[in-house]
Design a protein around this motif. Structure first.
Motif, short mmCIF file in Angstrom:
data_model
loop_
_atom_site.label_atom_id
_atom_site.label_comp_id
_atom_site.label_asym_id
_atom_site.label_seq_id
_atom_site.Cartn_x
_atom_site.Cartn_y
_atom_site.Cartn_z
N ALA A 82 0.84 -1.21 0.00
CA ALA A 82 0.00 0.00 0.00
C ALA A 82 0.87 1.25 0.00
CB ALA A 82 -0.94 -0.01 1.21
N ASP A 83 1.93 1.25 0.79
CA ASP A 83 2.84 2.39 0.83
C ASP A 83 3.53 2.60 -0.51
OD1 ASP A 83 2.14 2.83 3.47
OD2 ASP A 83 3.98 1.95 4.29
N ALA A 84 3.94 1.50 -1.15
CA ALA A 84 4.59 1.60 -2.46
C ALA A 84 3.62 2.12 -3.51
CB ALA A 84 5.15 0.24 -2.88
N ALA A 85 2.35 1.76 -3.40
CA ALA A 85 1.35 2.19 -4.38
C ALA A 85 1.20 3.71 -4.40
CB ALA A 85 0.00 1.54 -4.10
N THR A 86 1.29 4.33 -3.24
CA THR A 86 1.09 5.77 -3.19
C THR A 86 2.39 6.54 -2.96
OG1 THR A 86 0.54 5.62 -0.84
CG2 THR A 86 -1.30 5.66 -2.42
N ARG A 125 -2.86 12.18 -13.58
CA ARG A 125 -3.93 12.34 -12.59
C ARG A 125 -4.69 11.03 -12.42
NH1 ARG A 125 -6.24 14.96 -8.97
NH2 ARG A 125 -8.44 15.39 -8.82
N TRP A 126 -4.96 10.35 -13.55
CA TRP A 126 -5.64 9.06 -13.46
C TRP A 126 -4.82 8.06 -12.65
CZ3 TRP A 126 -6.99 8.78 -19.34
CH2 TRP A 126 -8.13 9.56 -19.59
N LEU A 127 -3.51 8.02 -12.88
CA LEU A 127 -2.67 7.09 -12.12
C LEU A 127 -2.68 7.44 -10.64
CD1 LEU A 127 0.38 6.46 -14.48
CD2 LEU A 127 -1.60 4.98 -14.05
N PHE A 128 -2.68 8.73 -10.33
CA PHE A 128 -2.77 9.15 -8.93
C PHE A 128 -4.07 8.65 -8.32
CE2 PHE A 128 -4.43 12.19 -5.82
CZ PHE A 128 -3.47 12.08 -4.84
N GLN A 129 -5.18 8.84 -9.02
CA GLN A 129 -6.48 8.40 -8.50
C GLN A 129 -6.53 6.88 -8.36
OE1 GLN A 129 -8.33 10.66 -11.62
NE2 GLN A 129 -9.36 12.02 -10.14
N LEU A 130 -5.96 6.17 -9.32
CA LEU A 130 -5.93 4.71 -9.24
C LEU A 130 -5.05 4.24 -8.08
CD1 LEU A 130 -5.76 3.85 -13.03
CD2 LEU A 130 -7.74 3.58 -11.51
N SER A 131 -3.97 4.97 -7.81
CA SER A 131 -3.11 4.59 -6.68
C SER A 131 -3.87 4.73 -5.36
CB SER A 131 -1.83 5.44 -6.65
OG SER A 131 -2.09 6.76 -6.19
N ARG A 132 -4.69 5.76 -5.24
CA ARG A 132 -5.50 5.94 -4.03
C ARG A 132 -6.55 4.84 -3.92
NH1 ARG A 132 -2.77 8.38 -0.69
NH2 ARG A 132 -4.64 8.79 0.48
N GLU A 133 -7.15 4.46 -5.04
CA GLU A 133 -8.15 3.39 -5.04
C GLU A 133 -7.49 2.06 -4.64
OE1 GLU A 133 -12.01 1.98 -5.35
OE2 GLU A 133 -11.38 4.06 -5.62
N LEU A 134 -6.30 1.81 -5.15
CA LEU A 134 -5.57 0.59 -4.79
C LEU A 134 -5.22 0.60 -3.31
CD1 LEU A 134 -4.00 -2.02 -5.23
CD2 LEU A 134 -2.09 -0.62 -6.10
N ARG A 135 -4.74 1.71 -2.81
CA ARG A 135 -4.41 1.80 -1.38
C ARG A 135 -5.66 1.52 -0.53
NH1 ARG A 135 -0.42 3.50 1.79
NH2 ARG A 135 -0.93 4.31 3.84
N HIS A 136 -6.77 2.09 -0.92
CA HIS A 136 -8.03 1.85 -0.20
C HIS A 136 -8.37 0.36 -0.21
CE1 HIS A 136 -12.13 2.34 1.20
NE2 HIS A 136 -12.53 1.64 0.16
N THR A 137 -8.23 -0.28 -1.35
CA THR A 137 -8.51 -1.71 -1.47
C THR A 137 -7.62 -2.51 -0.52
OG1 THR A 137 -9.22 -1.49 -3.77
CG2 THR A 137 -8.47 -3.68 -3.08
#
Length: 166
Positions: A82-86, A125-137
């Motif tokens: 999760a940390d690596a994702a964001t 921006r899309w990658l940033f938003q996807l990184s947040r979605e992945l972290r949430h998951t």
């Protein structure tokens, strides 16, 4: 003979493939994710593929950084992924990937991720938003875990219990 590096990517990709089906055991989560993707202007199928590959890239980056082998991958903490994702730059997630991918869909999605990472602008921006979605998951799955410090192996056990293809 398959190298440890290729086996490590295979484990990382497997992690990415099981995350969303595990998350979607609560159907409302899929609806929320789809709504988010549409709001951001991302095709839902493409967005979900990118989330899967994003998870694999983040897991691969942290495994490489900490010198985790394919055999040790199951012990990798979900919190580190999760940390690596964001916390890792998108282009840095692409370092050290295999030259070829056993799953052509993964190879195509990595190519799309690479395009977005280098294109900048809205794609970044899309990658940033996807990184947040992945972290949430990853956080939601970690909270569901019966153990205090969930690992990638714990996710694989949850996937097996849920009857997801291994």
């Amino acid at each position: 003979m398959t190298s440890d590096h290729d086996m490590l990517w295979t484990r990382c990709a497997r992690l990415g493939h099981v995350l969303l089906p595990l998350m979607d055991q609560e159907p409302w989560r899929q609806a929320r994710r789809h709504e988010n993707l549409r709001t951001w202007g991302i095709d839902t199928a493409e967005g979900e593929q990118l989330i899967e590959v994003f998870a694999a890239l983040a897991a691969h980056a942290i495994a490489a950084e900490t010198s985790v082998s394919a055999a040790e991958f199951d012990a990798l903490p979900l919190s580190a992924v999760a940390d690596a994702a964001t916390g890792t730059r998108d282009i840095d997630l692409l370092a050290g990937l295999p030259d070829t991918f056993a799953d052509s869909r993964d190879g195509q999605t990595v190519g799309l991720f690479r395009l977005y990472a280098y294109k900048g602008g809205q794609s970044s921006r899309w990658l940033f938003q996807l990184s947040r979605e992945l972290r949430h998951t990853l956080i939601v799955l970690a909270e569901r875990s019966p153990v205090p410090s969930p690992t990638c192996g714990g996710v694989f056990r949850l996937a097996a219990q849920a009857g997801l293809p291994q």
